[in-house]
Design a protein around this motif. Structure first.
Motif, PDB file in Angstrom:
ATOM      1  N   GLY A 160      57.923 -39.631  19.850  1.00  0.00           N
ATOM      2  CA  GLY A 160      58.312 -39.498  21.272  1.00  0.00           C
ATOM      3  C   GLY A 160      59.475 -38.408  21.544  1.00  0.00           C
ATOM      4  O   GLY A 160      60.418 -38.417  20.692  1.00  0.00           O
ATOM      5  N   PHE A 161      59.612 -37.659  22.563  1.00  0.00           N
ATOM      6  CA  PHE A 161      60.230 -36.619  22.664  1.00  0.00           C
ATOM      7  C   PHE A 161      60.639 -36.372  24.451  1.00  0.00           C
ATOM      8  O   PHE A 161      59.511 -36.276  25.138  1.00  0.00           O
ATOM      9  CB  PHE A 161      60.066 -35.365  22.386  1.00  0.00           C
ATOM     10  CG  PHE A 161      60.891 -34.074  22.521  1.00  0.00           C
ATOM     11  CD1 PHE A 161      62.160 -34.188  22.415  1.00  0.00           C
ATOM     12  CD2 PHE A 161      60.600 -33.134  23.279  1.00  0.00           C
ATOM     13  CE1 PHE A 161      63.023 -33.254  22.876  1.00  0.00           C
ATOM     14  CE2 PHE A 161      61.346 -32.064  23.750  1.00  0.00           C
ATOM     15  CZ  PHE A 161      62.715 -31.965  23.603  1.00  0.00           C
ATOM     16  N   VAL A 162      61.615 -36.533  24.924  1.00  0.00           N
ATOM     17  CA  VAL A 162      61.937 -36.259  26.310  1.00  0.00           C
ATOM     18  C   VAL A 162      62.980 -35.168  26.374  1.00  0.00           C
ATOM     19  O   VAL A 162      64.153 -35.308  25.789  1.00  0.00           O
ATOM     20  CB  VAL A 162      62.565 -37.752  26.889  1.00  0.00           C
ATOM     21  CG1 VAL A 162      62.936 -37.322  28.299  1.00  0.00           C
ATOM     22  CG2 VAL A 162      61.563 -38.610  26.784  1.00  0.00           C
ATOM     23  N   LYS A 163      62.675 -34.248  27.063  1.00  0.00           N
ATOM     24  CA  LYS A 163      63.374 -32.872  27.122  1.00  0.00           C
ATOM     25  C   LYS A 163      64.429 -32.900  28.204  1.00  0.00           C
ATOM     26  O   LYS A 163      65.360 -32.197  28.131  1.00  0.00           O
ATOM     27  CB  LYS A 163      62.307 -31.774  27.388  1.00  0.00           C
ATOM     28  CG  LYS A 163      63.125 -30.595  27.095  1.00  0.00           C
ATOM     29  CD  LYS A 163      62.295 -29.345  27.252  1.00  0.00           C
ATOM     30  CE  LYS A 163      62.789 -27.807  27.414  1.00  0.00           C
ATOM     31  NZ  LYS A 163      62.125 -26.847  27.753  1.00  0.00           N
ATOM     32  N   GLU A 164      64.026 -33.205  29.439  1.00  0.00           N
ATOM     33  CA  GLU A 164      64.783 -33.212  30.632  1.00  0.00           C
ATOM     34  C   GLU A 164      66.216 -34.058  30.675  1.00  0.00           C
ATOM     35  O   GLU A 164      66.010 -35.403  30.160  1.00  0.00           O
ATOM     36  CB  GLU A 164      64.046 -33.731  31.851  1.00  0.00           C
ATOM     37  CG  GLU A 164      62.755 -32.698  32.216  1.00  0.00           C
ATOM     38  CD  GLU A 164      61.464 -32.973  31.058  1.00  0.00           C
ATOM     39  OE1 GLU A 164      61.657 -34.048  30.268  1.00  0.00           O
ATOM     40  OE2 GLU A 164      60.688 -32.137  31.092  1.00  0.00           O
ATOM     41  N   HIS A 165      67.145 -33.461  31.102  1.00  0.00           N
ATOM     42  CA  HIS A 165      68.339 -34.022  31.410  1.00  0.00           C
ATOM     43  C   HIS A 165      68.913 -34.182  32.671  1.00  0.00           C
ATOM     44  O   HIS A 165      68.305 -33.595  33.529  1.00  0.00           O
ATOM     45  CB  HIS A 165      69.707 -33.294  30.392  1.00  0.00           C
ATOM     46  CG  HIS A 165      69.367 -33.083  29.053  1.00  0.00           C
ATOM     47  ND1 HIS A 165      70.065 -34.017  28.172  1.00  0.00           N
ATOM     48  CD2 HIS A 165      68.491 -32.317  28.106  1.00  0.00           C
ATOM     49  CE1 HIS A 165      69.839 -33.603  27.311  1.00  0.00           C
ATOM     50  NE2 HIS A 165      69.032 -32.564  27.202  1.00  0.00           N
ATOM     51  N   ASN A 166      69.553 -35.389  33.252  1.00  0.00           N
ATOM     52  CA  ASN A 166      70.059 -35.591  34.710  1.00  0.00           C
ATOM     53  C   ASN A 166      71.451 -34.946  34.932  1.00  0.00           C
ATOM     54  O   ASN A 166      71.931 -35.459  35.632  1.00  0.00           O
ATOM     55  CB  ASN A 166      69.777 -36.895  34.865  1.00  0.00           C
ATOM     56  CG  ASN A 166      70.817 -37.815  34.244  1.00  0.00           C
ATOM     57  OD1 ASN A 166      71.333 -37.455  33.134  1.00  0.00           O
ATOM     58  ND2 ASN A 166      70.636 -39.015  34.587  1.00  0.00           N
ATOM     59  N   HIS A 167      71.928 -34.169  33.976  1.00  0.00           N
ATOM     60  CA  HIS A 167      73.034 -33.639  34.090  1.00  0.00           C
ATOM     61  C   HIS A 167      73.156 -32.158  33.569  1.00  0.00           C
ATOM     62  O   HIS A 167      72.090 -31.757  33.057  1.00  0.00           O
ATOM     63  CB  HIS A 167      74.375 -34.429  33.122  1.00  0.00           C
ATOM     64  CG  HIS A 167      73.772 -34.458  31.824  1.00  0.00           C
ATOM     65  ND1 HIS A 167      74.420 -33.605  30.932  1.00  0.00           N
ATOM     66  CD2 HIS A 167      72.842 -35.389  31.252  1.00  0.00           C
ATOM     67  CE1 HIS A 167      73.691 -33.982  29.734  1.00  0.00           C
ATOM     68  NE2 HIS A 167      73.009 -35.129  29.768  1.00  0.00           N
ATOM     69  N   ASP A 168      74.502 -31.623  33.990  1.00  0.00           N
ATOM     70  CA  ASP A 168      74.765 -29.943  33.798  1.00  0.00           C
ATOM     71  C   ASP A 168      74.627 -30.109  32.057  1.00  0.00           C
ATOM     72  O   ASP A 168      75.448 -31.010  31.377  1.00  0.00           O
ATOM     73  CB  ASP A 168      75.739 -29.568  34.086  1.00  0.00           C
ATOM     74  CG  ASP A 168      75.625 -29.422  35.805  1.00  0.00           C
ATOM     75  OD1 ASP A 168      74.303 -29.176  36.185  1.00  0.00           O
ATOM     76  OD2 ASP A 168      76.543 -29.215  36.622  1.00  0.00           O
TER      77      ASP A 168
END
Length: 787
Positions: A160-168
Motif C-alpha cells: 500500500g502507498f498513499v502519496k498525498e499530504h495534507n500539509h506543506d
C-alpha cells in the motif's frame, strides 16, 4: 496509543498463523523536545542508531514508491521510503507492525509521515502530571504512508502507498532539520570525537563541520544532535573511568582513616555521583569554613568535566579546598545528596555563607540543606552570562557593559542601585528582556549592596568575586579527562600547599614596613598575615585623606559623618560607642570582609583610639589562625592590655570632660566654679604624674630588676629568686638581659603613650578654657552695652 505496545490477533482465512499488531512508540519526549520520527533513524537525539544503506534502484534517483515494488529486507524498504521523503520534503516514522503468532517474527510494517494521526491530549499520563516543557503539536492527521509485507520468498512487497499530504512540505534547504533525516555519519562521529578531545564545544565543532561539508544542509544533523552525541559519548567514557576513581578513593582511605568518601547508592550500583574530602580539607574547614564556594561551572563551561570542588579562603587570602565531587546526575536530588554528604564530612557545621553559580536546581537544594546559610550567586558568573545573553546589546552599544558594571558594583545603597538599574533598562530598551528581569528578581542574591551585612571573606565589597575555577586553574584544562585527572589533582594539592607554606614563612620571617607612627599599625602587624596586614595598612593610610565630623552625640553613641577631603557630598556614616569601643559604618566592610574600613579608622584617629580593640581582629586572618590559641589569650600581653584599657580610660575621660565644659559655660557663675575646679584638678594630676614618674616608673622598676637579677661582674653569674644561687651560662644570662631590656622598652613606650595622651587631653581642656574665656568676655561686653 502512545508509549505503549498493544498486541492483538487477527485471523487470516482460518490458517494456523495469526498476526499481532504493534503500534510504534511514537511521540516520545526527546532531549530537544521534538517527537520521535522515523523510529529515530538519526542518531542526533542520542539514541542508539543503525546504519542503513539507502536503497535507490540503479538508473532512477527520482523513483517514487508504488504497489508491487519489492525489497530485499524491511530495512531496505524503510531506507527507500526515508530517502524518498528527503527528496520530497517530509519526515517519516515507523507506525504499526504485525507479528506472526507462530514465531513472533514481523510480517508486515507500515511507514508513515511524521505528521500522521493526532496527539491524544486526554491520556492519563498528561492528566496526572504537570508538563514542564510542553511540546509543539505536530500531528495533523496526514494519511501519507507506505506499507510492506513479507513474501514466502523472503522479500518484502509494497502492499500500500498513499502519496498525498495534507500539509506543506519542507523546502530542500530545510530538510536536514527533520528528525528522520538527521543522522551523524561515521566520519562525522570521528571528527566530533577528535575535536571534543581537543576541548572544543558543540558550537565550535558545528562551525568546523559546516565548513568541512560546505554548508549546514550537507552536514546532515543539527547542533542539538551534535551536543547530545557529545554528551552521550562523554557519559559512556566517564562510566568506564569511574571505577578507577573508586579504586583511587578506596586506597586513599586505606592509607588514612580520616580520608572521607561517599558514593550515591550502592557502590556496585552507583548513580555516578561521588564525593571525597582528604584530612587536610576537613581540618582547613574547621579554621576557614565560615564561607564556602561550590564551583559547579566545570560541568558546563569549557572544561566539560562533571567536577564540583568545594573551596574557601585561608588566612593568606589563598584558595583552600574543602572537598570534591563528580556529578554524573545533576538532578535536585543529587545536589541534596551531595550537600548533605559534604556537611557530614565537615562534622555537621554549616557555613555562614555559600557562593554558587546562578542555577535554580542548586538554589533549591541549598535551601533544603542549609536553611540558615546566606546563599549568593557568583557575580563573575553573572557578568559572564551578561556577555552571552546580551551580546546583541553589547555589539550595538559598547558603553552598555561599563554602565552595567557600574550600576552593580558602585552603588552605595539599594535605592541608588534600583535607580541606576531602571535607568539602564529604559535607556537600552531592556524592560521586557526575560533574562535581565530574571536576574533583577534575584538581585538580593548577587548584587553587593544587598550582601554587605554577611561575611564572605572578600577584601572589598565591590571587587568581582572571581573565585570560580580558581583552585584548579592551570591544572584542569579543556582537554582533561578522568584518566588524567588524578595526577593533576595531586599536583594542584601539592602546589597549593607549597604556596601556603611559603606565605607562612614570609609572614613569620619578614617584618612589614610600617608607613605611619601609629601604635595601631605596629600592633596589627604582629597579628595579621602579610597579605591581610597590607590590606589593613591600605585602609589605615587612607584615613589621612578623610575627615570625620561629629553630627550627633547621645552620650553613649556618637555619630560621625566621614568623607574624603573635597568630596563632602559622598559621605559615610559611622556610629561609635565609646564605652564599648564598638563602631559601625554604612559601608559595612567589616561585616563583609572582617577588616575595619578607613571610615571607622578615621573616627578612631580623631578620638585617639590608638590600638585596635581585640574584637576587631578576627582569628581567621591572623598568623595563628590554625592554632588552638584563642585571640583573647594572644592579646593578653601586658603592653597590649595596657594600651587597650588606657584607650578606654582616655576616651571615657575625654567624653566626661567635654560634658563638664559644656555645663560650665552655661553661666558666669558656673564658669567661675568650673575654672576653679579645673585648676584644682590640674594641680592634682601634675602631682600624680610627678609621684608616679619617680616612684612607680623608676624606683619600682629598678627594685623589680634588682630583685630578679643580681649581676656579679667578676664571676659572670646571675642570681634568680628561688633558684638558690643557681649558676647560669653566658647564653642564659644574655637571654635574661634581653628579656628585661624588652620589658624596659615596653615600660618606656607605656610612659610615652601615657604622656602623649595626657598632654593631648590637657591641651584640649586648655583650648576649651580659652574659648570659654572669650565667650564670657563677649557676654560681659554685650551686657554693658545693653545697660
Amino acid at each position: 496509543m502512545e508509549n505503549g505496545v498493544i498486541e492483538f490477533d487477527v485471523g487470516l482465512g482460518g490458517g494456523d498463523d495469526g498476526i499481532d499488531i504493534e503500534p510504534s512508540n511514537d511521540d516520545v519526549d526527546m532531549p530537544d523536545g521534538s517527537s520521535n520520527d522515523a523510529n529515530s533513524l538519526g542518531s542526533g537525539s542520542g539514541e542508539t542508531s543503525f546504519s542503513v544503506g539507502v536503497y535507490i534502484p540503479e538508473g532512477d534517483h527520482d523513483l517514487e514508491p508504488c504497489e508491487g515494488m519489492e525489497f530485499e529486507s524491511e530495512e531496505a524498504a524503510k531506507a527507500f521510503y526515508n530517502s524518498y521523503a528527503r527528496r520530497v520534503g517530509f519526515s517519516t516514522r515507523v507506525s504499526s507492525s504485525r507479528r506472526s503468532r507462530k514465531d513472533g517474527a514481523i510480517i508486515q510494517r507500515s511507514f508513515v509521515c511524521a505528521k500522521e494521526g493526532f496527539r491524544n491530549l486526554n491520556e492519563k499520563r498528561t492528566m496526572d502530571r504537570e508538563i514542564k516543557r510542553p511540546r509543539t503539536v505536530t500531528r495533523v492527521g496526514c494519511k501519507a504512508s507506505l506499507s510492506v509485507k513479507i513474501q514466502e520468498s523472503g522479500k518484502w512487497l509494497v502492499s500500500g502507498f498513499v502519496k498525498e499530504h495534507n500539509h506543506d512540505l519542507v523546502p530542500p534547504d530545510q530538510v536536514h532539520c527533520l528528525r528522520s533525516h538527521r543522522q551523524i555519519s561515521g566520519p562525522a562521529k570521528t571528527l566530533i570525537d577528535t575535536l571534543q578531545a581537543a576541548g572544543m564545544g558543540p558550537r565550535r565543532i558545528m562551525s568546523v563541520l559546516i565548513k568541512e561539508y560546505g554548508g549546514i544542509s550537507r552536514v546532515g544533523f543539527t547542533e542539538v544532535d551534535c551536543r547530545n552525541y557529545m554528551r552521550n559519548s562523554r557519559q559512556r567514557n566517564m562510566e568506564g573511568d569511574i571505577q578507577l576513581l573508586l579504586d583511587y578513593l578506596k586506597q586513599k582511605q586505606a592509607d588514612n582513616l580520616n580520608f572521607f568518601y561517599a558514593v550515591q547508592g550502592d557502590e556496585d550500583q552507583y548513580t555516578g555521583n561521588v564525593f571525597w574530602a582528604d584530612p587536610k580539607s576537613r581540618s582547613d574547614y574547621s579554621h576557614f569554613g565560615d564561607t564556602v564556594t561550590i564551583d559547579t561551572t566545570y560541568r558546563s563551561n569549557r572544561y566539560r568535566l562533571p567536577f564540583a570542588p568545594f573551596t574557601g579562603l585561608n588566612h593568606h587570602g589563598q584558595p583552600v579546598l574543602f572537598g570534591c565531587a563528580f556529578l554524573m546526575n545533576e538532578s535536585e536530588a543529587s545536589f541534596v545528596w551531595l550537600f548533605k554528604t559534604w556537611l557530614e564530612a565537615m562534622s555537621g557545621r554549616s557555613p555562614v555563607s555559600i557562593t554558587t553559580e546562578h542555577d535554580g536546581v542548586i538554589r533549591s537544594a541549598i535551601t533544603q540543606v542549609f536553611p540558615n546559610t546566606r546563599h549568593r550567586f557568583c557575580k563573575w558568573h553573572m557578568f559572564k552570562q551578561c556577555q552571552e545573553k546580551l551580546s546583541h546589546v553589547l555589539l550595538q552599544h559598547p558603553q552598555f557593559e561599563a554602565a552595567f558594571y557600574k550600576s552593580v558594583n558602585l552603588s552605595e545603597s539599594t535605592d541608588e542601585f534600583e535607580s541606576c538599574w531602571h535607568s539602564l533598562a529604559d535607556k537600552y530598551d531592556l524592560r521586557d528582556h526575560k533574562w535581565l528581569q530574571a536576574i533583577y528578581d534575584d538581585r538580593k542574591q548577587w548584587v553587593p549592596v544587598y550582601l554587605r551585612d554577611t561575611f564572605f571573606a572578600e577584601m572589598s565589597v565591590t571587587q568581582r568575586s572571581d573565585s570560580m575555577n580558581s583552585y584548579f586553574d592551570g591544572y584542569v584544562n579543556a582537554s582533561t579527562n578522568l584518566n588524567q585527572f588524578f595526577k593533576l589533582y595531586e599536583k594542584a594539592l601539592e602546589s597549593r600547599h607549597e604556596k601556603e607554606v611559603k606565605a607562612d614563612l614570609d609572614t613569620m620571617n619578614a617584618s612589614p614596613v610600617l608607613k605611619t607612627p601609629s601604635p595601631m599599625e605596629k600592633q596589627v602587624s604582629e597579628f595579621y598575615t602579610r597579605k591581610i596586614f597590607a590590606r589593613f595598612q591600605e585602609e589605615l593610610v587612607s584615613t589621612l585623606t578623610f575627615m570625620a565630623l561629629k553630627v550627633d552625640d547621645d552620650e553613649e553613641v556618637i555619630s560621625y559623618q566621614v568623607s574624603k577631603y573635597g568630596e563632602e557630598h559622598k559621605a559615610y556614616h559611622v556610629k561609635f560607642n565609646v564605652l564599648e569601643m564598638r563602631a559601625t559604618c554604612s559601608c559595612q566592610l567589616f561585616e563583609f570582609s572582617g577588616l575595619l574600613c578607613r571610615h571607622v579608622l578615621a573616627v578612631f584617629r580623631v578620638t585617639n583610639v590608638l590600638t585596635l580593640p581585640s574584637h576587631y581582629i578576627l582569628k581567621r586572618w591572623t598568623r595563628n589562625a590554625k592554632s588552638s590559641v584563642t585571640l583573647e589569650e594572644r592579646v593578653s600581653d601586658p603592653y597590649q592590655s595596657y594600651l587597650e584599657s588606657h584607650t578606654v580610660r582616655y576616651n571615657t575621660l575625654r567624653h566626661e570632660a567635654f560634658k563638664f565644659v559644656e555645663e560650665g559655660a552655661e553661666s558666669v557663675d558656673s564658669y567661675n566654679v568650673a575654672m576653679a575646679a579645673l585648676a584644682e584638678v590640674s594641680n592634682k594630676v601634675a602631682l600624680g604624674l610627678k609621684s608616679e614618674g619617680k616612684s612607680s616608673l623608676t624606683n619600682d622598676r629598678m627594685r623589680d630588676v634588682s630583685a630578679r637579677i643580681g649581676f656579679q661582674a667578676n664571676q659572670c653569674t646571675v642570681e634568680v629568686p628561688g633558684s638558690s644561687g643557681q649558676q647560669l651560662s653566658e647564653d642564659d644570662m644574655d637571654r635574661k638581659i634581653n628579656e628585661l631590656s624588652v620589658d624596659l622598652e615596653r615600660a618606656n613606650r607605656k610612659c610615652e603613650v601615657y604622656r602623649t595622651n595626657l598632654l593631648s587631653l590637657l591641651k584640649d581642656v586648655e583650648d576649651h578654657k580659652q574659648r570659654l574665656s572669650v565667650e564670657v568676655e563677649n557676654i560681659k561686653l554685650s551686657l554693658k552695652e545693653s545697660l
